[in-house]
Design a protein around this motif. Structure first.
Motif, short mmCIF file in Angstrom:
data_model
loop_
_atom_site.label_atom_id
_atom_site.label_comp_id
_atom_site.label_asym_id
_atom_site.label_seq_id
_atom_site.Cartn_x
_atom_site.Cartn_y
_atom_site.Cartn_z
N THR A 37 30.21 14.06 60.31
CA THR A 37 29.19 14.84 58.32
C THR A 37 28.57 13.91 57.95
N ASN A 52 25.03 19.03 66.33
CA ASN A 52 25.07 18.66 65.15
C ASN A 52 24.83 16.50 64.96
N ARG A 111 25.05 15.69 56.83
CA ARG A 111 25.95 16.48 56.32
C ARG A 111 25.48 16.95 56.15
N ARG A 112 24.59 17.51 56.35
CA ARG A 112 24.14 19.00 55.71
C ARG A 112 24.22 20.23 57.17
N VAL A 113 25.67 19.55 57.89
CA VAL A 113 25.98 20.72 59.10
C VAL A 113 27.06 20.37 59.09
N GLY A 114 28.25 21.60 59.27
CA GLY A 114 29.52 21.02 59.22
C GLY A 114 30.09 21.69 60.03
N GLN A 174 32.04 21.54 51.75
CA GLN A 174 30.95 19.90 51.47
C GLN A 174 29.35 21.49 51.85
N PRO A 207 27.67 23.25 53.84
CA PRO A 207 26.25 22.62 54.35
C PRO A 207 25.35 23.69 54.80
#
Lengths: 584, 247
Positions: A495, B52, B82-85, B165, B167
Motif C-alpha cells: 500500500t 497492485n 497508496r491508491r490501491v487497496g 486507506q 483507495p
C-alpha cells in the motif's frame, strides 16, 4: 544445564485459548484505559526489579573492579593467538573430549529410561481407565518427586553425589540422568497424552494386555518425537557435562577448571576451542536430525509447541539421517560405557552405603547457617538480583546480535546486488558464531574470568550468567523470528508504506512477543542456574551451598536446598502468571 | 470523463518455465465493479498482483492510473500503490497488536514516517478509525487483541483497514471463499462501500450469482488467458460452463 524445555509444556491450559465461536462480543470488550494500565503495569514489572537488582549489585562507594586482576585478563587475552597445541596436550584434550561425550551419552540414556518409565506412569493415556487408588497415590507422589528432582541443578546433584560416591565417573552420569530424567518424564507424559487414543483403545478392547498394547499403539506414533527429543537432550547433556567439570568428575570441563586455576592461559584457549567445536558438531548433528524429521526446532521445544506435532507424528520418520543416528545409538552407548570407565560397583559398596546413610541422617532436621536466617534471606535476594540482571544482559545481547542471526529468506530481502547479499550472509555467519561461542563456553568459565576483574558478588555472577544466557536466548529468539510471517509486512509495503516503517509496524510486534515469551521461560531457568556461578564463588544460594558442602554441614545444606526449591517454584509460578496475563 | 484506472496490453507473467498469465488486454474505468471468474490456478491471483504493482509483468505492459508500473522510481511507485487497496486471502493482519493498530495500518503511507512510528507507540482512536470500525460492525473491538477475534471478525478488520486507506482501486482476492451466503453478501456490500461512487472494485469470485448481485462486469480467466469480458447482464451460463470445463 541447557534445559531449554522445562516447564513450558504442562502449563498449556486448554481453557486459556480464545473461544472463537459463539462468544458474545460484550464479554471481551477492552477499553483504551485498560490497555494503558496494562502497559504501565508492564513497564513497572520490568523497571522495578531491574532498579532493585542494580542497586543490590553495585556496592555503595566500594570498588567494583579488582585492579589487581585486570592484568590477568590482559594475559588471558594475550594468549588467544598462541594456544597450546603440542602433541602431548592435544592427546589430553582428545581424551577429555571422549570422556565428556561418553558421560553425556550415558547420562542421556539413563534420563531416557527414567523418562520413558516415568512418562508412562504419569500419562493418563497409558491407563485404560481411571487407575486404582494405589496407583493414583503413587502418581501424585511421583509428580512431586520429579518436580523436586528437576528443581535441583545438575551441578548441585553432582556436589551431593560426590560426597557419597567420591570422585566416581558414576557421579557425572547420575548427575545428568536424574534431573534430565525428571524433565524427560514430564515431556514424554505430555507427549503420550497428546496422541490420539483410538488405536490404543481398539487394541485394549480386542483383549490385548496393557504392556503390549501400549508398545504397539503408543510408542510408534510417539517415536519420531521421542527420538528427536532424545538428541536434543544429548545436546544439552554435552554442555552440562562440561559444566560438571567444576566438581572434578573428568572430561573437558575438569581440564578447563584445572587450567584456569593454574592460570595456564594457552591451555585454556585450546580447551575452549575444543568445547566450542564439540558443541557445534553435536548441535549441527541434532539440528539436522530435527529438521529431517520435521518434528520441532529448539525454540519449539522450549516454548512447548512440540506437542502439536505429536498428533501427526514426524512427517518423515524414515529419514536416513535419523535412522542411522538411532542405529548408531546402541553400539555408541557400549563404547561410551567402556570409554568412561563407569561401573555400578560404586553404588553397592559398603562405603557408599555407609556414607549415604550418614548423609540422609545428617540432612534432617535442617538447620540454619551460622549467619542465621538473615544469611539465607540475603542469599535468596542475591540469587534473584543475579537472575534479573543476567536476563537484562541476555536480552541486550539478543537485541544486538539476533537480528543478524535470522536466516536470510530466499527470494526476498533487499534487492541489492551481490555485494549487499554477501555482506548480509557474512553478518549472519558472524552473529551465529558469536551466539555459539557465548553459549558453548560454560558459565563457570565466564564466571571465573569475571571474578578475575571484579570482586566477588552479584555483579560478576550476573555478568557470567548473562553472557551465557545471551547465547542461548539469542539463538532461540533468532530461530523463532525466522518463523514470523512476512505477509503482513509485504501487505503494508504494497500500500505504499516505506520498507523500514512497514518492518517496525508489522514485524516488530510479532518479534517482541516471541522475545518476551522466551525471556520469561529463560528467567525460570536462569534462577536455577545462579547455583552454577555461585559454586565458583560469585554470590547467592549457590555460593552458600558450596561453602557448607565443603565443611560437610549437611543440615545447613538441606535448608539451602529447600530455599532453592522455594525460589525456583516461586519464580516459575510468577513467570507463568505473567505469560498468561500477556496472552489476555 | 471515464479515466482509465487500469490498462493492460498483452500483459503476462511467467515464473521460470511456467506461465501464470499471458496476453491479457484489459481496460478498467473508474467506477466499474469487475468480477474475475475462473477455476483455481487460472491466474486470478497473478492478475491481482499485477494490478497492485507487487508483481511486474514479464510480457506486455501494465498501467495504473495512467502510469506504467514497470521501471518506476520507488517513490513514484509507492505513490501509486497508496491508491490501491488489497484484501488478500490471508488477510495479512498483524496478529499480536490491538485492532486499532491494524486499522491505522491503512494510513501509514499517508502519515509519513514520524507520525506512523509515533502511532505505533501511542495510537489515538480518532473519528476516522472509529468510523471505519463502526462501519464494519466492530465498534466494540477497538482495543481488542487482533488474534483473539474470530475469522469473520478479522476479515472485517481487514475491510476497515481498507476503508481508512480510501483507495481509488480495491482488489479483493476471494474475500468470500469461506463464508456462508448471508455473510458473503454482507462482505461484498462492505467492499462496495469501501469504493465510493468514483471507486473501482476488482474481486475474484467463485460464485457467479454473487458476481451478478454485486458487480457490473465480469471477466473470465482460463489457463492464464482471458476468455471472456462482458457486462454482467450478458454473463451467460455457456460462458461459465466453458470456464470451468476440464481441459
Amino acid at each position: 544445564m541447557t534445559d531449554l524445555v522445562e516447564v513450558a509444556r504442562h502449563d498449556r491450559d486448554p481453557t486459556a485459548g480464545p473461544d472463537r465461536a459463539g462468544r458474545p462480543p460484550s464479554s471481551c470488550r477492552v477499553t483504551g484505559r485498560q490497555v494503558a494500565l496494562r502497559r504501565g503495569a508492564g513497564a513497572l514489572i520490568v523497571l522495578l526489579p531491574l532498579t532493585w537488582a542494580l542497586q543490590r549489585a553495585l556496592p555503595q562507594g566500594g570498588d567494583i573492579v579488582n585492579r589487581g586482576g585486570v592484568p590477568l585478563i590482559g594475559d588471558l587475552l594475550g594468549k588467544a593467538w598462541s594456544p597450546r597445541l603440542d602433541g602431548e596436550f592435544l592427546e589430553v584434550v582428545v581424551d577429555a573430549a571422549v570422556t565428556t561425550l561418553a558421560f553425556a551419552a550415558l547420562g542421556t540414556a539413563g534420563a531416557l529410561v527414567i523418562g520413558l518409565l516415568g512418562g508412562l506412569v504419569l500419562s493418563d493415556v497409558a491407563w485404560a481407565r481411571r487407575p486404582p487408588w494405589p496407583v493414583r497415590t503413587v502418581r501424585t507422589g511421583l509428580r512431586g518427586a520429579l518436580v523436586a528432582i528437576r528443581s535441583i541443578h545438575e551441578l548441585v546433584w553432582a556436589l551431593l553425589l560426590v560426597s557419597v560416591l567420591g570422585l566416581d565417573p558414576l557421579v557425572a552420569v547420575l548427575a545428568i540422568a536424574l534431573p534430565f530424567g525428571a524433565q524427560t518424564a514430564q515431556v514424554f507424559g505430555d507427549t503420550f497424552d497428546a496422541l490420539p487414543t483410538r488405536a490404543l483403545r481398539a487394541l485394549r478392547d480386542a483383549g490385548a494386555p496393557a504392556a503390549p498394547a501400549v508398545a504397539f499403539a503408543l510408542l510408534p506414533p510417539a517415536g519420531p518425537l521421542m527420538l528427536s527429543y532424545a538428541f536434543y537432550r544429548f545436546e544439552c547433556a554435552v554442555r552440562s557435562t562440561v559444566l560438571l567439570g567444576a566438581v572434578g568428575v573428568g572430561g573437558l570441563g575438569q581440564e578447563l577448571v584445572v587450567s584456569l586455576s593454574s592460570r595456564n592461559w594457552d591451555e585454556v584457549w585450546t580447551l575452549v576451542a575444543a568445547v566450542i567445536v564439540l558443541s557445534a558438531v553435536v548441535d549441527a548433528w541434532s539440528g539436522r536430525l530435527r529438521t529431517d524429521m520435521a518434528v520441532a526446532s529448539c525454540s519449539e521445544w522450549s516454548a512447548g509447541d512440540a506437542g502439536g506435532a505429536a498428533g501427526t507424528g514426524g512427517r518423515r520418520p524414515g529419514s536416513r539421517w535419523a535412522r542411522w543416528s538411532a542405529i548408531a545409538a546402541a553400539p555408541g552407548l557400549v563404547v561410551a560405557w567402556f570409554a568412561s570407565g563407569v561401573s555400578l560397583s560404586g553404588l553397592t559398596s559398603e562405603r557408599t552405603r555407609m556414607l549415604a546413610g550418614r548423609l540422609l541422617d545428617d540432612l534432617v532436621p535442617p538447620a540454619l547457617p551460622r549467619g542465621g536466617a538473615g544469611e539465607v534471606t540475603a542469599a535468596v535476594l542475591d540469587t534473584l538480583a543475579m537472575a534479573v540482571l543476567a536476563m537484562a544482559i541476555a536480552v541486550l545481547i539478543t537485541l544486538v546480535v539476533s537480528p543478524w542471526a535470522v536466516a536470510v529468506r530466499r527470494g526476498t530481502g533487499p534487492p541489492g546486488g551481490l555485494a549487499m547479499r554477501s555482506l548480509r550472509w557474512i553478518s549472519w555467519l558472524v552473529a551465529r558464531i558469536v551466539l555459539l561461542v557465548l553459549r558453548s563456553v560454560p558459565p563457570t568459565v565466564w564466571a571465573v574470568i569475571a571474578l578475575l576483574a571484579l570482586f566477588p558478588g552479584v555483579l560478576p555472577g550476573a555478568l557470567a550468567l548473562g553472557v551465557y544466557t545471551g547465547g542461548v536466548l539469542g539463538r532461540l529468539v533468532a530461530e523463532s523470528w525466522e518463523s514470523v510471517s512476512p505477509a503482513p509486512r509485504e501487505a503494508l509495503v504494497r500500500t505504499g508504506v516505506p520498507g523500514a516503517v512497514a518492518t517496525v509496524a508489522a514485524v516488530v510486534p510479532a518479534s517482541a512477543q516471541q522475545l518476551v515469551t522466551f525471556t520469561l521461560y529463560r528467567f525460570e531457568i536462569c534462577v536455577r542456574e545462579t547455583a552454577v556461578v555461585g559454586i565458583v564463588g560469585a554470590a547467592g544460594l549457590g555460593r552458600l551451598l558450596a561453602e557448607n558442602l565443603n565443611f560437610f554441614r549437611f543440615p545447613v545444606v538441606m535448608t539451602l536446598l529447600i530455599a532453592s526449591f522455594a525460589v525456583s517454584v516461586a519464580s516459575e509460578v510468577a513467570s507463568r502468571r505473567l505469560r498468561r496475563a500477556i496472552r489476555a | 470523463m471515464n479515466e482509465h484506472v487500469v490498462r493492460l496490453e498483452g500483459a503476462g507473467r511467467s515464473f521460470g518455465a511456467s506461465t501464470a498469465l499471458t496476453g491479457v488486454d484489459l481496460t478498467i474505468r473508474a467506477g466499474e465493479r469487475v468480477a474475475v471468474l475462473g477455476a483455481s490456478g487460472a491466474g486470478k491471483s497473478t492478475l491481482l498482483a499485477l494490478l497492485n504493482g507487487s508483481l511486474q509483468p514479464s510480457e506486455g505492459s501494465v498501467e495504473l492510473f495512467g502510469a506504467a508500473t514497470a521501471g518506476l522510481p520507488a517513490r513514484t511507485r509507492r505513490g501509486l500503490q497508496r491508491r490501491v487497496g488489497t484484501v488478500s486471502q490471508g488477510l495479512d493482519l498483524i496478529e499480536q497488536v490491538r485492532v486499532l493498530h491494524n486499522v491505522n495500518a491503512g494510513r501509514l503511507a499517508e502519515w509519513g514516517t514520524p507520525r506512523a512510528l509515533a502511532s505505533l507507540v501511542w495510537p489515538h482512536p480518532d473519528e476516522r478509525a472509529l468510523g471505519a470500525l463502526e462501519a464494519v460492525g466492530l465498534g466494540w473491538a477497538v482495543h481488542e487483541r487482533t488474534e483473539r477475534l474470530s475469522g469473520g471478525e478479522r476479515q472485517r478488520v481487514a475491510i476497515a483497514r481498507l476503508l481508512i486507506q480510501r483507495p481509488d482501486l480495491v482488489l479483493a482476492d476471494e474475500p468470500v471463499a469461506s463464508l456462508d451466503p448471508t455473510r458473503a453478501a454482507e462482505v461484498l456490500g462492505l467492499l462496495g462501500r469501501a469504493t465510493d461512487s468514483r471507486g473501482t472494485l476488482v474481486v475474484t469470485l467463485h460464485q457467479p450469482q454473487l458476481a451478478r448481485d454485486h458487480c457490473t462486469r465480469a471477466i473470465g480467466l482460463r489457463e492464464g488467458r482471458l476468455v471472456f469480458d462482458t457486462p454482467i447482464a450478458d454473463l451467460a451460463s455457456h460462458l461459465l460452463d466453458e470456464l470451468y470445463a476440464r481441459a
